[in-house]
Design an enzyme around this catalytic site. Structure first.
Site, PDB file in Angstrom:
ATOM      1  N   ARG A  84       0.957  -1.601  -0.024  1.00 50.62           N
ATOM      2  CA  ARG A  84       0.111   0.024  -0.019  1.00 50.62           C
ATOM      3  C   ARG A  84       0.722   1.386  -0.354  1.00 50.62           C
ATOM      4  NH1 ARG A  84      -2.286   3.080   5.006  1.00 50.62           N
ATOM      5  NH2 ARG A  84      -4.463   4.682   3.551  1.00 50.62           N
ATOM      6  N   HIS A 128      -3.149  10.970   0.847  1.00 50.11           N
ATOM      7  CA  HIS A 128      -2.621  10.518   2.353  1.00 50.11           C
ATOM      8  C   HIS A 128      -1.890  12.291   2.373  1.00 50.11           C
ATOM      9  CE1 HIS A 128      -1.361   6.991   4.650  1.00 50.11           C
ATOM     10  NE2 HIS A 128      -0.304   8.587   5.952  1.00 50.11           N
ATOM     11  N   GLU A 173      -7.440   8.619   6.375  1.00 48.31           N
ATOM     12  CA  GLU A 173      -8.006   9.611   7.466  1.00 48.31           C
ATOM     13  C   GLU A 173      -8.611  10.671   6.999  1.00 48.31           C
ATOM     14  OE1 GLU A 173      -4.566   9.518  10.390  1.00 48.31           O
ATOM     15  OE2 GLU A 173      -4.234   6.881  10.429  1.00 48.31           O
ATOM     16  N   ASN A 299      -7.786   1.678  10.273  1.00 46.89           N
ATOM     17  CA  ASN A 299      -6.177   1.903  11.206  1.00 46.89           C
ATOM     18  C   ASN A 299      -6.215   2.300  12.269  1.00 46.89           C
ATOM     19  OD1 ASN A 299      -5.685   2.810   8.171  1.00 46.89           O
ATOM     20  ND2 ASN A 299      -5.155   5.071   8.240  1.00 46.89           N
ATOM     21  N   TYR A 301      -4.431   1.881  16.353  1.00 50.99           N
ATOM     22  CA  TYR A 301      -3.759   2.474  16.814  1.00 50.99           C
ATOM     23  C   TYR A 301      -3.554   1.576  18.782  1.00 50.99           C
ATOM     24  CZ  TYR A 301      -1.094   2.997  12.670  1.00 50.99           C
ATOM     25  OH  TYR A 301      -0.672   3.508  11.389  1.00 50.99           O
ATOM     26  N   GLU A 353      -3.626   0.207   8.521  1.00 52.53           N
ATOM     27  CA  GLU A 353      -2.279   0.290   9.141  1.00 52.53           C
ATOM     28  C   GLU A 353      -2.757  -0.039  10.510  1.00 52.53           C
ATOM     29  OE1 GLU A 353      -1.661   4.452   9.487  1.00 52.53           O
ATOM     30  OE2 GLU A 353      -1.914   4.905   6.925  1.00 52.53           O
TER      31      GLU A 353
HETATM   32  O1  IFM Z   1       2.448   7.615  10.038  1.00 51.12           O
HETATM   33  C1  IFM Z   1       0.648   8.232  10.292  1.00 51.12           C
HETATM   34  C2  IFM Z   1       0.289   8.025   9.384  1.00 51.12           C
HETATM   35  O2  IFM Z   1       0.700   8.467   7.880  1.00 51.12           O
HETATM   36  C3  IFM Z   1      -1.158   8.130   8.983  1.00 51.12           C
HETATM   37  N1  IFM Z   1      -1.718   6.965  10.000  1.00 51.12           N
HETATM   38  C4  IFM Z   1      -0.944   6.999  12.018  1.00 51.12           C
HETATM   39  C5  IFM Z   1       0.369   6.504  11.385  1.00 51.12           C
HETATM   40  C6  IFM Z   1       1.080   6.940  12.650  1.00 51.12           C
HETATM   41  O3  IFM Z   1       1.398   8.293  13.206  1.00 51.12           O
END
Ligand code: IFM
Length: 457
Positions: A84, A128, A173, A299, A301, A353
């Protein structure tokens, strides 16, 4: 370290599950003003004093623009199904409108062909975050005109790369672009306005829907979708105030995007909260935003704990915390995927992500990034659990292939499974990359075993 149990013949991952690694243009390419590329809002934002932690920028980054071939070899060596990446809009159409830059288009065409030649599926993101600076001079995403420029850009790229690309993501995002870029002003373009942020969010969604329609109308057969950054939100205490705040924050970060995309309306409680700052919506916009998608990218985290009175510090939770200060909470990924599956008519989902920044130490040429490996392994297990509980998942991608320019944190935070020495541009596979490679080999062995069983071999 808890390694996932998913690589045996009972693996819950479907045979066509797509494993990948992810990057984005501004974070790795460098060559910021080469071969006719125009400036982006991030090129301009980084020049402001004090906005980037180490005063750096993406001028050189990982020099991927010049090293793309060896980087593709690196990706191939990992054994992933997909890569990606994103296209830099100002590299292919420097002013955002007007003339196209053939050299820029050629670069991405070579990249796509190079991936296909190596048996890797190209997953292309159109936006992006690196909007052409010239468009920002007219208000950027807060200006409805940018919607139409984006549709032209998406159509032009799709015409050129055609159906060689497996999937197109319109935006990565949009919450980050609208909230951090136009409301808090800590990301490019550095605007601080509630009204502009709301309008930017609406225009991002609208341009997504229109781009999908335009690409389909021109015969594009690639899978089309959007990628959202989403997290479960939980109240810090059982108090009513914390519950109310959590509900609102969930509305602003999750429902503000999911509702229009899948229900064709903005959440009423968030519109009420916005008051006069709510976006101007033209009749027909909401139906356009709800244009059917082929996939939803997520995405993930961390989770968020919401308190009405205090700022929550993840270090207080008792869980491990990454170098970004984000709590390590893999269960949140299962919870999130289940919630999306139950609350919305979602198409197949991908984790587009997932990964972690930790401080790395080179130890005789080796990087023993146990925490990152553990993070990735546990989140893959969380996806497996969602699948076991009925969620349709089609892929998982690690953020990120390479250490790279981490936006306002500059080069201080390292998310890569491949270490980059920014002085020499030398790439070194961290232990997490070696683990992922080994894991994928076992997945592939399980796939082969299952298809052999299916045809009775
Ligand atoms: O690095 C970023 C990415 O560009 C977008 N999502 C979160 C990642 C980590 O912060």
């Amino acid at each position: 370290m808890s390694l996932p149990t998913v690589f045996d013949s009972k693996s819950p991952f479907p045979a066509d599950f797509v494993w990948g690694v992810a990057t984005s243009a501004y974070q790795i390419e460098g060559a910021a003003a080469e071969d006719g590329k125009g400036p982006s809002i991030w090129d301009e934002f980084c020049r402001r004093p004090g906005v980037i932690a180490d005063d750096s920028n993406g001028d050189m980054a990982c020099d991927h623009y010049h090293r793309w071939e060896s980087d593709l070899e690196l990706i191939k060596g990992l054994g992933v199904d997909a890569y990606r990446f994103s296209v830099s809009w100002p590299r292919v159409r420097p002013g955002g409108a007007g003339a196209w830059n053939e050299k820029g288009l050629d670069f991405y065409e070579r990249l796509v062909d190079g991936l296909l030649a190596r048996g890797i599926q190209p997953y292309l993101t159109l936006n992006h975050w690196d909007l052409p600076a010239e468009l920002q001079a007219n208000g950027g995403w807060a200006n409805r005109d940018t919607v139409h420029r984006f549709v032209e850009y998406a159509s032009g790229v799709a015409r050129r790369m055609g159906n060689r690309v497996s999937a197109f993501t319109t935006h990565n995002e949009p919450w980050v672009i609208a909230t951090l870029g136009y409301d808090k002003g800590i990301f490019a373009p550095g605007v601080k306005s509630h009204a502009q942020a709301a309008q930017a969010a609406h225009h991002l969604l609208l341009s997504h829907g229109l781009a999908l329609q335009a690409l389909r109308a021109q015969g594009c057969k690639s899978r089309l979708g959007i990628v959202l950054n989403l997290s479960p939100l939980l109240p810090a205490t059982a108090s009513e105030a914390d519950h109310l705040k959590t509900r609102l924050e969930d509305g602003r970060s999750v429902r503000w995007y999911m509702d229009p995309l899948f229900k064709g309306s903005y959440p009423a409680d968030v519109l009420e909260f916005m008051g006069a700052d709510a976006p101007k919506v033209v009749p027909g916009d909401m139906a356009t935003i709800a244009t059917k998608m082929d996939f939803l990218g997520v995405n993930y985290y961390t989770r968020h704990i919401v308190s009405a009175n205090e700022t929550w510090d993840a270090h207080d939770s008792g869980y491990d915390v990454t170098d970004m200060g984000w709590e390590v909470y893999p269960e949140g990924l299962t919870d999130l995927l289940l919630r999306l599956h139950h609350d919305y008519p979602v198409p197949p989902m991908y984790v587009k992500e997932n990964g972690a920044a930790f401080k790395d130490e080179l130890d005789g040429g080796r990087i023993r990034d146990v925490q990152r490996t553990d993070y990735i392994a546990r989140h893959i297990e969380a996806v497996a659990e969602a699948i076991r509980r009925g969620v349709r998942m089609h892929g998982y991608m690690v953020w990120s292939l390479l250490d790279n320019f981490e936006w306002a944190s500059g080069y201080e935070k390292r998310f890569g499974i491949v270490h980059v020495d920014y002085e020499t541009q030398r790439r070194t596979l961290k232990d997490s990359a070696l683990w992922y490679r080994d894991f994928l080999q076992r997945q592939n062995a399980a796939r082969t075993q299952r298809s052999a069983q299916a045809i009775g071999v």
